[in-house]
Design a protein around this motif. Structure first.
Motif, PDB file in Angstrom:
ATOM      1  N   UNK A   1       4.890  -8.424  -7.051  1.00 49.89           N
ATOM      2  CA  UNK A   1       4.820  -7.374  -6.054  1.00 49.89           C
ATOM      3  C   UNK A   1       5.670  -7.677  -4.820  1.00 49.89           C
ATOM      4  N   UNK A   2       5.791  -8.954  -4.478  1.00 49.84           N
ATOM      5  CA  UNK A   2       6.584  -9.322  -3.319  1.00 49.84           C
ATOM      6  C   UNK A   2       8.071  -9.062  -3.523  1.00 49.84           C
ATOM      7  N   UNK A   3       8.510  -9.006  -4.785  1.00 46.78           N
ATOM      8  CA  UNK A   3       9.923  -8.803  -5.080  1.00 46.78           C
ATOM      9  C   UNK A   3      10.286  -7.335  -5.273  1.00 46.78           C
ATOM     10  N   UNK A   4       9.305  -6.454  -5.241  1.00 42.33           N
ATOM     11  CA  UNK A   4       9.581  -5.034  -5.397  1.00 42.33           C
ATOM     12  C   UNK A   4      10.231  -4.483  -4.142  1.00 42.33           C
ATOM     13  N   UNK A   5      11.009  -3.428  -4.328  1.00 47.03           N
ATOM     14  CA  UNK A   5      11.600  -2.754  -3.178  1.00 47.03           C
ATOM     15  C   UNK A   5      10.490  -2.181  -2.302  1.00 47.03           C
ATOM     16  N   UNK A   6      10.477  -2.492  -0.995  1.00 46.44           N
ATOM     17  CA  UNK A   6       9.351  -2.065  -0.142  1.00 46.44           C
ATOM     18  C   UNK A   6       9.154  -0.547  -0.104  1.00 46.44           C
ATOM     19  N   UNK A   7      10.239   0.216  -0.055  1.00 46.04           N
ATOM     20  CA  UNK A   7      10.099   1.668   0.017  1.00 46.04           C
ATOM     21  C   UNK A   7       9.528   2.240  -1.273  1.00 46.04           C
ATOM     22  N   UNK A   8       9.968   1.717  -2.415  1.00 45.39           N
ATOM     23  CA  UNK A   8       9.443   2.198  -3.694  1.00 45.39           C
ATOM     24  C   UNK A   8       8.003   1.721  -3.903  1.00 45.39           C
ATOM     25  N   UNK A   9       7.666   0.550  -3.379  1.00 47.98           N
ATOM     26  CA  UNK A   9       6.273   0.122  -3.428  1.00 47.98           C
ATOM     27  C   UNK A   9       5.404   1.068  -2.608  1.00 47.98           C
ATOM     28  N   UNK A  10       5.896   1.425  -1.413  1.00 46.02           N
ATOM     29  CA  UNK A  10       5.165   2.378  -0.590  1.00 46.02           C
ATOM     30  C   UNK A  10       5.030   3.733  -1.252  1.00 46.02           C
ATOM     31  N   UNK A  11       6.080   4.189  -1.931  1.00 43.98           N
ATOM     32  CA  UNK A  11       6.018   5.459  -2.644  1.00 43.98           C
ATOM     33  C   UNK A  11       5.005   5.404  -3.780  1.00 43.98           C
ATOM     34  N   UNK A  12       4.975   4.282  -4.499  1.00 44.66           N
ATOM     35  CA  UNK A  12       4.000   4.118  -5.586  1.00 44.66           C
ATOM     36  C   UNK A  12       2.571   4.189  -5.070  1.00 44.66           C
ATOM     37  N   UNK A  13       2.293   3.455  -4.009  1.00 43.40           N
ATOM     38  CA  UNK A  13       0.944   3.468  -3.447  1.00 43.40           C
ATOM     39  C   UNK A  13       0.593   4.825  -2.842  1.00 43.40           C
ATOM     40  N   UNK A  14       1.588   5.522  -2.306  1.00 43.16           N
ATOM     41  CA  UNK A  14       1.328   6.870  -1.770  1.00 43.16           C
ATOM     42  C   UNK A  14       0.930   7.833  -2.883  1.00 43.16           C
ATOM     43  N   UNK A  15       1.636   7.768  -4.012  1.00 43.81           N
ATOM     44  CA  UNK A  15       1.293   8.641  -5.135  1.00 43.81           C
ATOM     45  C   UNK A  15      -0.085   8.311  -5.695  1.00 43.81           C
ATOM     46  N   UNK A  16      -0.408   7.011  -5.753  1.00 45.73           N
ATOM     47  CA  UNK A  16      -1.742   6.616  -6.209  1.00 45.73           C
ATOM     48  C   UNK A  16      -2.814   7.163  -5.271  1.00 45.73           C
ATOM     49  N   UNK A  17      -2.574   7.053  -3.965  1.00 49.66           N
ATOM     50  CA  UNK A  17      -3.538   7.575  -2.991  1.00 49.66           C
ATOM     51  C   UNK A  17      -3.664   9.087  -3.092  1.00 49.66           C
ATOM     52  N   UNK A  18      -2.546   9.753  -3.343  1.00 48.67           N
ATOM     53  CA  UNK A  18      -2.578  11.209  -3.475  1.00 48.67           C
ATOM     54  C   UNK A  18      -3.407  11.629  -4.685  1.00 48.67           C
ATOM     55  N   UNK A  19      -3.257  10.924  -5.788  1.00 50.69           N
ATOM     56  CA  UNK A  19      -4.046  11.238  -6.989  1.00 50.69           C
ATOM     57  C   UNK A  19      -5.525  10.946  -6.738  1.00 50.69           C
ATOM     58  N   UNK A  20      -5.814   9.830  -6.058  1.00 55.77           N
ATOM     59  CA  UNK A  20      -7.208   9.469  -5.783  1.00 55.77           C
ATOM     60  C   UNK A  20      -7.889  10.463  -4.850  1.00 55.77           C
ATOM     61  N   UNK A  21      -7.114  11.175  -4.043  1.00 58.62           N
ATOM     62  CA  UNK A  21      -7.721  12.141  -3.125  1.00 58.62           C
ATOM     63  C   UNK A  21      -8.400  13.288  -3.868  1.00 58.62           C
ATOM     64  N   UNK A  22      -8.057  13.474  -5.150  1.00 61.86           N
ATOM     65  CA  UNK A  22      -8.689  14.514  -5.958  1.00 61.86           C
ATOM     66  C   UNK A  22      -9.772  13.946  -6.882  1.00 61.86           C
ATOM     67  N   UNK A  23     -10.041  12.648  -6.769  1.00 63.70           N
ATOM     68  CA  UNK A  23     -10.994  11.994  -7.668  1.00 63.70           C
ATOM     69  C   UNK A  23     -12.239  11.576  -6.897  1.00 63.70           C
ATOM     70  N   UNK A  24     -13.414  11.969  -7.395  1.00 63.30           N
ATOM     71  CA  UNK A  24     -14.669  11.666  -6.714  1.00 63.30           C
ATOM     72  C   UNK A  24     -15.561  10.720  -7.517  1.00 63.30           C
ATOM     73  N   UNK A  25     -15.048  10.165  -8.598  1.00 63.69           N
ATOM     74  CA  UNK A  25     -15.835   9.241  -9.412  1.00 63.69           C
ATOM     75  C   UNK A  25     -15.868   7.890  -8.719  1.00 63.69           C
ATOM     76  N   UNK A  26     -17.051   7.461  -8.279  1.00 64.13           N
ATOM     77  CA  UNK A  26     -17.123   6.226  -7.509  1.00 64.13           C
ATOM     78  C   UNK A  26     -16.900   4.988  -8.368  1.00 64.13           C
ATOM     79  N   UNK A  27     -17.131   5.089  -9.686  1.00 62.75           N
ATOM     80  CA  UNK A  27     -16.817   3.957 -10.560  1.00 62.75           C
ATOM     81  C   UNK A  27     -15.312   3.710 -10.594  1.00 62.75           C
TER      82      UNK A  27
END
Length: 229
Positions: A1-27
């Motif tokens: 993870x430390x060797x990944x491009x910082x902007x693309x890492x941020x984009x990946x985590x942003x997309x993950x957060x965006x998908x999670x915003x529609x998910x309410x399963x606490x598990x």
């Protein structure tokens, strides 16, 4: 993870957060939280730093849980004589809210602990075409943080040496900040800095195939996980 491009890492985590915003399963949200903690440990983030960072998050999550637990149900009277009102709590709603906080906080802290802020800004400028004025302005502001900290310590020692009880920090620190900003502005102007024209880069960041693989695979895993759960 430390060797990944910082902007693309941020984009990946942003997309993950965006998908999670529609998910309410606490598990599932708790699973994301555990994965992020595991990734922090793999990237050699100290356990002490993780625990200290999550203390306010846990406090907030517990508060939100009891808010959802106590105030999301219907109220009913125990007896008509005493009129004692009991709130029928909803533990599931409380868990959903609490785990969402833990999941989003773990994603954000993972990015903070495994990303160099300077490289992130440079990556935004080089890969996502962030205007140079904004990029170098943010870098200059970030470089002021250790300067301000050192100036604050110097002023404390100066007041203590003179026996001054009423410490006034704002005015001297404001003067120091203005002088430092003027020096940086003159230095950039003397080097011919402007928002137009091509410039060479001392640190050149690139995008590898692993950045694209991480972006696609991580997003698909989270997306499929939200559909399954």
């Amino acid at each position: 993870m430390l060797k990944l491009n910082p902007a693309y890492k941020g984009l990946t985590l942003f997309l993950i957060s965006l998908i999670l915003s529609f998910e309410y399963n606490y598990y599932f949200n708790f699973g994301i939280f555990l994965v992020m903690i595991l990734l922090m440990l793999i990237n050699k983030v100290s356990i002490k730093k993780i625990v200290l960072a999550f203390l306010p998050v846990i406090f907030l999550a517990v508060g939100v849980f009891f808010t959802g637990f106590l105030h999301s149900g219907e109220s009913t009277d125990v007896t008509s004589l005493t009129k004692i009102v009991v709130v029928i709590g909803d533990a599931e709603t409380g868990m959903q809210l609490a785990m969402r906080i833990m999941a989003f906080a773990s994603i954000g802290l993972f990015f903070v602990f495994t990303t160099d802020p300077r490289l992130f800004i440079l990556s935004l400028n080089q890969q996502f075409k962030l205007p140079r004025n904004f990029a170098y302005g943010i870098l200059a502001a970030y470089s002021f943080i250790p300067i301000v900290k050192q100036e604050y310590q110097n002023m404390r020692f100066a007041y203590r040496a003179r026996g001054v009880e009423k410490n006034i920090f704002m005015l001297p620190m404001l003067v120091t900040a203005v002088r430092s900003s003027e020096s940086i502005a003159m230095a950039m102007e003397s080097k011919g800095f402007n928002s137009r024209g091509n410039r060479s880069e001392y640190i050149k960041l690139s995008v590898s195939i692993w950045d694209y693989i991480t972006l696609i695979v991580a997003t698909l895993i989270v997306l499929v996980g939200t559909i399954i759960f």
